[in-house]
Design an enzyme around this catalytic site. Structure first.
Site, PDB file in Angstrom:
ATOM      1  N   LYS A  11       0.687  -1.238   0.129  1.00  0.00           N
ATOM      2  CA  LYS A  11       0.260   0.224  -0.563  1.00  0.00           C
ATOM      3  C   LYS A  11       1.020   1.333   0.069  1.00  0.00           C
ATOM      4  O   LYS A  11       2.415   0.768  -0.049  1.00  0.00           O
ATOM      5  CB  LYS A  11      -1.298  -0.231   1.040  1.00  0.00           C
ATOM      6  CG  LYS A  11      -1.888  -1.130   1.051  1.00  0.00           C
ATOM      7  CD  LYS A  11      -2.892  -1.079   2.038  1.00  0.00           C
ATOM      8  CE  LYS A  11      -3.774  -2.170   2.158  1.00  0.00           C
ATOM      9  NZ  LYS A  11      -4.740  -1.739   3.440  1.00  0.00           N
ATOM     10  N   TYR A  51     -12.551  -2.013  -3.736  1.00  0.00           N
ATOM     11  CA  TYR A  51     -12.971  -2.151  -2.711  1.00  0.00           C
ATOM     12  C   TYR A  51     -14.473  -2.225  -2.684  1.00  0.00           C
ATOM     13  O   TYR A  51     -15.128  -1.766  -1.247  1.00  0.00           O
ATOM     14  CB  TYR A  51     -11.959  -1.200  -1.620  1.00  0.00           C
ATOM     15  CG  TYR A  51     -10.962  -1.803  -1.301  1.00  0.00           C
ATOM     16  CD1 TYR A  51     -10.438  -2.437   0.082  1.00  0.00           C
ATOM     17  CD2 TYR A  51      -9.641  -0.798  -1.240  1.00  0.00           C
ATOM     18  CE1 TYR A  51      -9.319  -3.025   0.426  1.00  0.00           C
ATOM     19  CE2 TYR A  51      -8.295  -1.043  -0.684  1.00  0.00           C
ATOM     20  CZ  TYR A  51      -8.193  -2.196   0.135  1.00  0.00           C
ATOM     21  OH  TYR A  51      -6.810  -2.701   0.147  1.00  0.00           O
ATOM     22  N   ASN A 114      -2.060   0.103   6.753  1.00  0.00           N
ATOM     23  CA  ASN A 114      -1.231  -0.832   7.649  1.00  0.00           C
ATOM     24  C   ASN A 114      -0.470  -1.433   6.601  1.00  0.00           C
ATOM     25  O   ASN A 114      -0.450  -3.141   6.718  1.00  0.00           O
ATOM     26  CB  ASN A 114      -2.788  -2.004   7.826  1.00  0.00           C
ATOM     27  CG  ASN A 114      -3.873  -2.552   7.014  1.00  0.00           C
ATOM     28  OD1 ASN A 114      -3.238  -2.329   5.682  1.00  0.00           O
ATOM     29  ND2 ASN A 114      -4.794  -3.101   7.221  1.00  0.00           N
ATOM     30  N   HIS A 117      -2.164  -5.559   1.120  1.00  0.00           N
ATOM     31  CA  HIS A 117      -3.463  -6.381   1.201  1.00  0.00           C
ATOM     32  C   HIS A 117      -3.536  -7.553   1.130  1.00  0.00           C
ATOM     33  O   HIS A 117      -2.165  -7.303  -0.587  1.00  0.00           O
ATOM     34  CB  HIS A 117      -4.063  -5.392   0.361  1.00  0.00           C
ATOM     35  CG  HIS A 117      -5.072  -5.773  -0.436  1.00  0.00           C
ATOM     36  ND1 HIS A 117      -6.817  -5.655  -0.256  1.00  0.00           N
ATOM     37  CD2 HIS A 117      -5.890  -6.876  -1.303  1.00  0.00           C
ATOM     38  CE1 HIS A 117      -7.779  -6.534  -0.757  1.00  0.00           C
ATOM     39  NE2 HIS A 117      -6.815  -8.015  -1.181  1.00  0.00           N
ATOM     40  N   GLU A 128      -9.562 -10.046  -7.891  1.00  0.00           N
ATOM     41  CA  GLU A 128      -8.699  -9.414  -7.279  1.00  0.00           C
ATOM     42  C   GLU A 128      -7.567  -9.380  -8.716  1.00  0.00           C
ATOM     43  O   GLU A 128      -6.804  -8.408  -9.016  1.00  0.00           O
ATOM     44  CB  GLU A 128      -8.455  -9.177  -5.305  1.00  0.00           C
ATOM     45  CG  GLU A 128      -9.095  -9.097  -5.229  1.00  0.00           C
ATOM     46  CD  GLU A 128      -8.944  -9.254  -3.696  1.00  0.00           C
ATOM     47  OE1 GLU A 128     -10.333  -8.986  -3.304  1.00  0.00           O
ATOM     48  OE2 GLU A 128      -7.717  -9.243  -3.341  1.00  0.00           O
TER      49      GLU A 128
HETATM   50  P1  DAT Z   1      -7.914  -6.971   6.035  1.00  0.00           P
HETATM   51  O1  DAT Z   1      -7.260  -5.833   4.912  1.00  0.00           O
HETATM   52  O2  DAT Z   1      -7.283  -7.310   6.949  1.00  0.00           O
HETATM   53  O3  DAT Z   1      -8.813  -7.851   4.382  1.00  0.00           O
HETATM   54  P2  DAT Z   1     -10.708  -5.521   5.844  1.00  0.00           P
HETATM   55  O4  DAT Z   1     -10.721  -6.793   4.285  1.00  0.00           O
HETATM   56  O5  DAT Z   1     -11.619  -5.766   6.404  1.00  0.00           O
HETATM   57  O6  DAT Z   1      -8.762  -5.783   6.893  1.00  0.00           O
HETATM   58  O7  DAT Z   1     -10.295  -4.684   5.396  1.00  0.00           O
HETATM   59  C1  DAT Z   1     -10.153  -3.826   4.221  1.00  0.00           C
HETATM   60  C2  DAT Z   1      -8.187  -2.242   4.555  1.00  0.00           C
HETATM   61  O8  DAT Z   1     -10.367  -1.407   4.905  1.00  0.00           O
HETATM   62  C3  DAT Z   1      -8.603  -2.629   6.111  1.00  0.00           C
HETATM   63  O9  DAT Z   1      -6.966  -3.536   5.885  1.00  0.00           O
HETATM   64  C4  DAT Z   1      -7.761  -1.571   6.467  1.00  0.00           C
HETATM   65  C5  DAT Z   1      -9.269  -0.734   5.976  1.00  0.00           C
HETATM   66  N1  DAT Z   1      -9.636  -0.230   7.246  1.00  0.00           N
HETATM   67  C6  DAT Z   1     -10.410  -1.437   8.028  1.00  0.00           C
HETATM   68  N2  DAT Z   1     -11.170  -1.586   9.085  1.00  0.00           N
HETATM   69  C7  DAT Z   1     -10.442  -0.377   9.740  1.00  0.00           C
HETATM   70  C8  DAT Z   1     -10.627   0.129  10.255  1.00  0.00           C
HETATM   71  N3  DAT Z   1     -11.972   0.135  11.594  1.00  0.00           N
HETATM   72  N4  DAT Z   1     -10.397   1.863  10.329  1.00  0.00           N
HETATM   73  C9  DAT Z   1     -10.143   2.413   9.050  1.00  0.00           C
HETATM   74  N5  DAT Z   1      -9.395   1.739   8.082  1.00  0.00           N
HETATM   75  C10 DAT Z   1      -9.968   0.252   8.385  1.00  0.00           C
HETATM   76 MG    MG Z   2      -9.938  -7.676   2.985  1.00  0.00          MG
END
Ligand code: DAT
Ligand code: MG
Length: 140
Positions: A11, A51, A114, A117, A128
């Site tokens: 990212k 997304y 973070n 992805h 994807e």
């Molecule tokens: P992952 O990336 O571990 O699969 P996810 O699919 O639940 O997690 O969410 C996609 C992305 O969205 C994640 O990498 C960062 C962002 N995100 C998720 N939860 C969040 C939150 N509570 N606040 C801000 N960004 C968030």
């Molecule tokens: Mg995810």
């Protein structure tokens, strides 16, 4: 367990800090092979499409903003059990909950920034990969 492919993305928060090599090294050390890779600065529209599954979530605007704020490196990873293995080496979404030795524990700045992805299932991996790569760009 069959040879699998998964989609991975480094990212903007990580490319900005020149962590592409360090993150790719961890993926390779985990036994995953990078079979496609390119640097992409995605548009807001591309980030929204990628997304789309999260469009009703409260953080969607912030997510689209951060994903289009700089270059990413999109990759296809191949290996035994690649989808689960990549999720394991990534670590938990929230870096405060990520296990020692994982990419997010070491590099993530916050739950939103973070660093990586990774696809979460065979169906999302296929979707994807197809979102970013044509078959001829993937060299297994
Ligand atoms: P992952 O990336 O571990 O699969 P996810 O699919 O639940 O997690 O969410 C996609 C992305 O969205 C994640 O990498 C960062 C962002 N995100 C998720 N939860 C969040 C939150 N509570 N606040 C801000 N960004 C968030
Ligand atoms: Mg995810």
């Amino acid at each position: 367990m069959a040879l699998e492919r998964t989609f991975s993305m480094i990212k903007p928060d990580a490319t900005r800090r020149n962590l592409t090599g360090a993150i790719t090294k961890k993926l390779e050390e985990a036994g995953l092979t990078v079979v496609a890779s390119k640097r992409v600065w995605m548009s807001r529209r591309e980030a929204e499409g990628f997304y789309a599954v999260h469009k009703e979530r409260p953080f969607f605007g912030e997510l689209v903003e951060s994903m289009s704020a700089g270059p990413t490196v999109v990759q296809v990873l191949q290996g035994e059990n690649a989808i689960a293995k990549n999720r394991e080496i990534m670590g938990a979404t929230n870096p405060t909950q990520a296990a020692e030795g994982t990419i997010r524990k070491e590099f993530a700045l916050s739950i939103g920034e973070n660093s990586v992805h990774g696809s979460d299932a065979p169906e999302t991996a296929a979707q994807e990969i197809a979102y970013w790569f044509s078959e001829t760009e993937i060299v297994g």
